[in-house]
Enzyme design. Structure first.
Site, short mmCIF file in Angstrom:
data_model
loop_
_atom_site.label_atom_id
_atom_site.label_comp_id
_atom_site.label_asym_id
_atom_site.label_seq_id
_atom_site.Cartn_x
_atom_site.Cartn_y
_atom_site.Cartn_z
N GLY A 1 -15.11 11.63 52.98
CA GLY A 1 -15.49 10.11 53.55
C GLY A 1 -14.47 9.13 52.83
N THR A 2 -13.49 9.62 52.00
CA THR A 2 -12.60 8.61 51.24
C THR A 2 -12.03 7.62 52.26
OG1 THR A 2 -10.92 10.39 51.03
CG2 THR A 2 -12.37 10.05 49.11
N GLY A 3 -11.29 8.27 53.21
CA GLY A 3 -10.57 7.39 54.29
C GLY A 3 -11.41 6.46 54.95
N CYS A 4 -12.70 6.81 55.37
CA CYS A 4 -13.40 5.96 56.11
C CYS A 4 -14.11 4.90 54.97
CB CYS A 4 -14.84 6.73 56.62
SG CYS A 4 -14.25 7.87 57.90
N THR B 1 -15.21 14.60 47.83
CA THR B 1 -14.10 13.42 48.22
C THR B 1 -14.39 13.07 49.81
OG1 THR B 1 -12.50 14.92 48.73
CG2 THR B 1 -12.62 13.96 46.48
N LYS C 1 -1.50 5.83 52.75
CA LYS C 1 -2.22 6.50 51.60
C LYS C 1 -1.57 7.70 51.24
CE LYS C 1 -5.74 6.51 54.45
NZ LYS C 1 -7.11 6.75 55.08
#
Length: 272
Positions: A210-213, A208, A176
């Protein structure tokens, strides 16, 4: 036939509701999937930061996974924050024993801002125990550096890191890029045969958390519905982009993405 796809998240709890288990379950629900969880740790946090983290007993984590899989069953699973080497090894053992697949590994090792979340022993555990079990691993730039042993600052670096992480055992890799390239949300996909740059428009928003989760959970949800790995990644990126447009201005700091955007009537709630 099961009445609804089933997805399992093995991760930490975010008391603020923006990331971790809470983000995963919201994403599963938004995408029409029955979500289940095995909680590895609890955090005391809000939109301003994390005050404390407490690991759950390893035997209890293993029991959560066992009880869910042996009764309800799992069509796809993901891992998030595993916190320490003991938990990583126990989770990996349950995944192998119960034949849990496909598996999306979100290696929560370093935050997007560069804050280290795991010690070296735990980081090594990802390479030794979890990477060989991963259908897909989704490191951010900092995590890609740890997993590949490279300094990652350019798109070429991302591509080489993806190749090296794949060579270490993951079946597919999504590095990412975050804000690496101006104006674009750029990720790199590699599955051993195809390397591809996946670019999307950047959403300008401070909310933003929690974007990865959310991305990893959306990939898992689509896998549970029968999509191929690459299709699941593309659809998950679309879901996340829209969730960012509906980011929630909650608290005094960085609010979460809007997981429930699909159920929000556009006239009643305009995106940022």
């Amino acid at each position: 036939m099961n009445p609804i796809p089933r997805a399992l998240t093995i991760a930490g709890s975010d008391s603020g509701g923006g990331a971790g288990i809470q983000a995963d379950l919201k994403t599963f629900l938004a995408l029409g999937v029955h979500g289940m969880s095995a909680i590895t740790c609890t955090t005391a946090q809000n939109t301003l930061g994390v005050r404390s983290v407490v690991a759950l007993p390893v035997a209890h984590i293993a029991d959560q996974i066992d009880m869910v899989v042996t009764d309800i069953g799992v069509d796809a699973a993901k891992t998030g924050m595993l916190l320490n080497r003991e938990i990583i090894d126990a989770v990996a053992e349950q995944i192998k024993r119960l034949h849990i697949a496909p598996l999306v590994v979100d290696p929560v090792m370093v935050s997007r801002t560069g804050a280290r979340l795991l010690d070296e022993a735990a980081s090594a555990g990802y390479l030794q125990a979890l990477l060989p079990l991963a259908s897909l691993i989704t490191p951010n730039l900092h995590e890609a550096e740890i997993l590949s042993g490279l300094s990652v600052h350019t798109l070429d670096d991302m591509q080489e890191a993806a190749r090296r992480i794949h060579g270490a055992g993951a079946k597919a890799v999504l590095v990412k890029g975050g804000g690496l390239l101006s104006g674009r949300g750029t990720d790199v996909w590699f599955d051993g045969a195809r390397i591809q740059v996946l670019a999307s428009s950047t959403v300008i928003t401070p909310h933003t958390h929690g974007t990865g989760c959310t991305l990893a959970a959306a990939i898992t949800a689509y896998l549970s519905q029968g999509y191929s790995l690459f299709e699941a990644v593309l659809k998950a990126k679309e879901f996340l982009i829209t969730a960012l447009r509906y980011g929630l201005a909650l608290g005094q700091g960085q609010g979460p993405v809007g997981h429930a955007w699909a159920s929000i009537s556009p006239p009643a709630r305009e995106p940022l």
